[in-house]
Design a protein around this motif. Structure first.
Motif, mmCIF file in Angstrom:
data_model
loop_
_atom_site.group_PDB
_atom_site.id
_atom_site.type_symbol
_atom_site.label_atom_id
_atom_site.label_comp_id
_atom_site.label_asym_id
_atom_site.label_seq_id
_atom_site.Cartn_x
_atom_site.Cartn_y
_atom_site.Cartn_z
ATOM 1 N N CYS A 209 -7.666 -14.479 -4.722
ATOM 2 C CA CYS A 209 -6.254 -14.826 -4.543
ATOM 3 C C CYS A 209 -5.813 -14.419 -3.145
ATOM 4 O O CYS A 209 -6.403 -13.536 -2.529
ATOM 5 N N SER A 210 -4.772 -15.069 -2.660
ATOM 6 C CA SER A 210 -4.209 -14.695 -1.364
ATOM 7 C C SER A 210 -2.739 -14.340 -1.549
ATOM 8 O O SER A 210 -2.031 -14.979 -2.317
ATOM 9 N N PHE A 211 -2.329 -13.292 -0.857
ATOM 10 C CA PHE A 211 -0.944 -12.831 -0.868
ATOM 11 C C PHE A 211 -0.460 -12.926 0.576
ATOM 12 O O PHE A 211 -1.010 -12.265 1.446
ATOM 13 N N GLU A 212 0.530 -13.774 0.835
ATOM 14 C CA GLU A 212 1.007 -13.976 2.197
ATOM 15 C C GLU A 212 2.502 -13.711 2.287
ATOM 16 O O GLU A 212 3.276 -14.234 1.482
ATOM 17 N N ARG A 213 2.858 -12.885 3.265
ATOM 18 C CA ARG A 213 4.260 -12.557 3.538
ATOM 19 C C ARG A 213 5.003 -12.051 2.300
ATOM 20 O O ARG A 213 6.174 -12.352 2.092
ATOM 21 N N CYS A 214 4.342 -11.297 1.472
ATOM 22 C CA CYS A 214 4.957 -10.763 0.261
ATOM 23 C C CYS A 214 5.584 -9.397 0.545
ATOM 24 O O CYS A 214 5.032 -8.605 1.300
ATOM 25 N N ASP B 202 5.413 -15.398 -0.022
ATOM 26 C CA ASP B 202 6.833 -15.052 0.102
ATOM 27 C C ASP B 202 7.418 -14.496 -1.192
ATOM 28 O O ASP B 202 8.548 -14.811 -1.559
ATOM 29 N N LEU B 203 6.662 -13.665 -1.873
ATOM 30 C CA LEU B 203 7.119 -13.106 -3.143
ATOM 31 C C LEU B 203 7.624 -11.682 -2.970
ATOM 32 O O LEU B 203 7.204 -10.968 -2.079
ATOM 33 N N THR B 204 8.498 -11.283 -3.867
ATOM 34 C CA THR B 204 8.966 -9.910 -3.933
ATOM 35 C C THR B 204 8.272 -9.269 -5.132
ATOM 36 O O THR B 204 8.018 -9.933 -6.136
ATOM 37 N N GLU C 265 0.138 -10.230 6.284
ATOM 38 C CA GLU C 265 1.520 -9.957 6.661
ATOM 39 C C GLU C 265 2.391 -9.554 5.469
ATOM 40 O O GLU C 265 3.536 -9.979 5.348
ATOM 41 N N CYS C 266 1.845 -8.722 4.598
ATOM 42 C CA CYS C 266 2.585 -8.228 3.431
ATOM 43 C C CYS C 266 3.108 -6.819 3.711
ATOM 44 O O CYS C 266 2.523 -6.083 4.494
ATOM 45 N N ASP C 267 4.185 -6.451 3.051
ATOM 46 C CA ASP C 267 4.728 -5.096 3.137
ATOM 47 C C ASP C 267 4.474 -4.400 1.806
ATOM 48 O O ASP C 267 5.113 -4.706 0.805
#
Length: 191
Positions: free
Chosen positions: A78-83, A62-64, A102-104
């Motif tokens: 590393c994992s990036f989720e919903r970023c 959940d990072l910007t 689910e990242c943009d």
């Protein structure tokens, strides 16, 4: 109870005080987040976290995207989720065995970055020019939006594009031996 964030990890701390630090302050390198940040909201990663050069087994959730370019950072498993990382700039970074879920990353740039064993699942990857990544990337795309993406001149041997939308993407002057486009919409794409 305040939450403390460091290198992708959150810690709840009742007293929110560490030895040698003034009351109510996190030790250097930690970011205090107000209650409510986290799942479903976006927390901006600030300078202390991105000052690190190497990240291993870190869950970024959940990072910007950081305000400026991210240069010469290494991410291992590393994992990036919903970023939300639209138009983010990753320059000469290394991503090895990382997942993006689910990242943009619309219009993101990975200029000179090495991507080895990187998996994108359910991500929005529209308008990315992938041709600037380091040679011989190892990528896997599942259920991703790849509209207007460009893969010109790349080696994409054995790359999986499963159930993606890759309309009007550019796939020319490249190596696609054993690539898999199962269930991928390619209308208007150039080969």
């Amino acid at each position: 109870m305040p939450e403390v964030f460091t290198g992708g990890r959150r810690y709840n701390s009742p007293g929110f005080q560490w030895e040698g630090d003034p009351p109510g302050r996190a030790p250097s390198g930690l970011i205090a987040l107000p209650r409510g940040h986290g799942r479903g909201k976006h927390a901006r990663v600030s300078a202390p976290v991105w000052d690190e050069e190497f990240f291993e087994y870190e869950p970024f959730q959940d990072l910007t995207a950081p305000a400026g370019p991210v240069r010469q950072k290494e991410f291992y498993r590393c994992s990036f989720e919903r970023c939300v990382m639209q138009e983010s700039r990753w320059s000469e970074c290394k991503f090895e065995d990382c997942t993006f879920v689910e990242c943009d990353l619309t219009r993101a740039s990975f200029a000179g970055s090495a991507l080895r064993g990187v998996r994108f699942k359910g991500c929005k990857l529209m308008g990315i020019d992938w041709s600037g990544v380091s040679a011989n990337p190892e990528l896997r795309f599942e259920d991703c939006q790849l509209r207007y993406a460009s893969f010109v001149g790349m080696n994409l041997r054995q790359t999986v594009f499963a159930r993606c939308t890759a309309q009007e993407a550019n796939f020319f002057d490249l190596e696609l031996t054993d690539a898999n486009f199962e269930g991928t919409e390619l209308a208007g794409s150039n080969f």
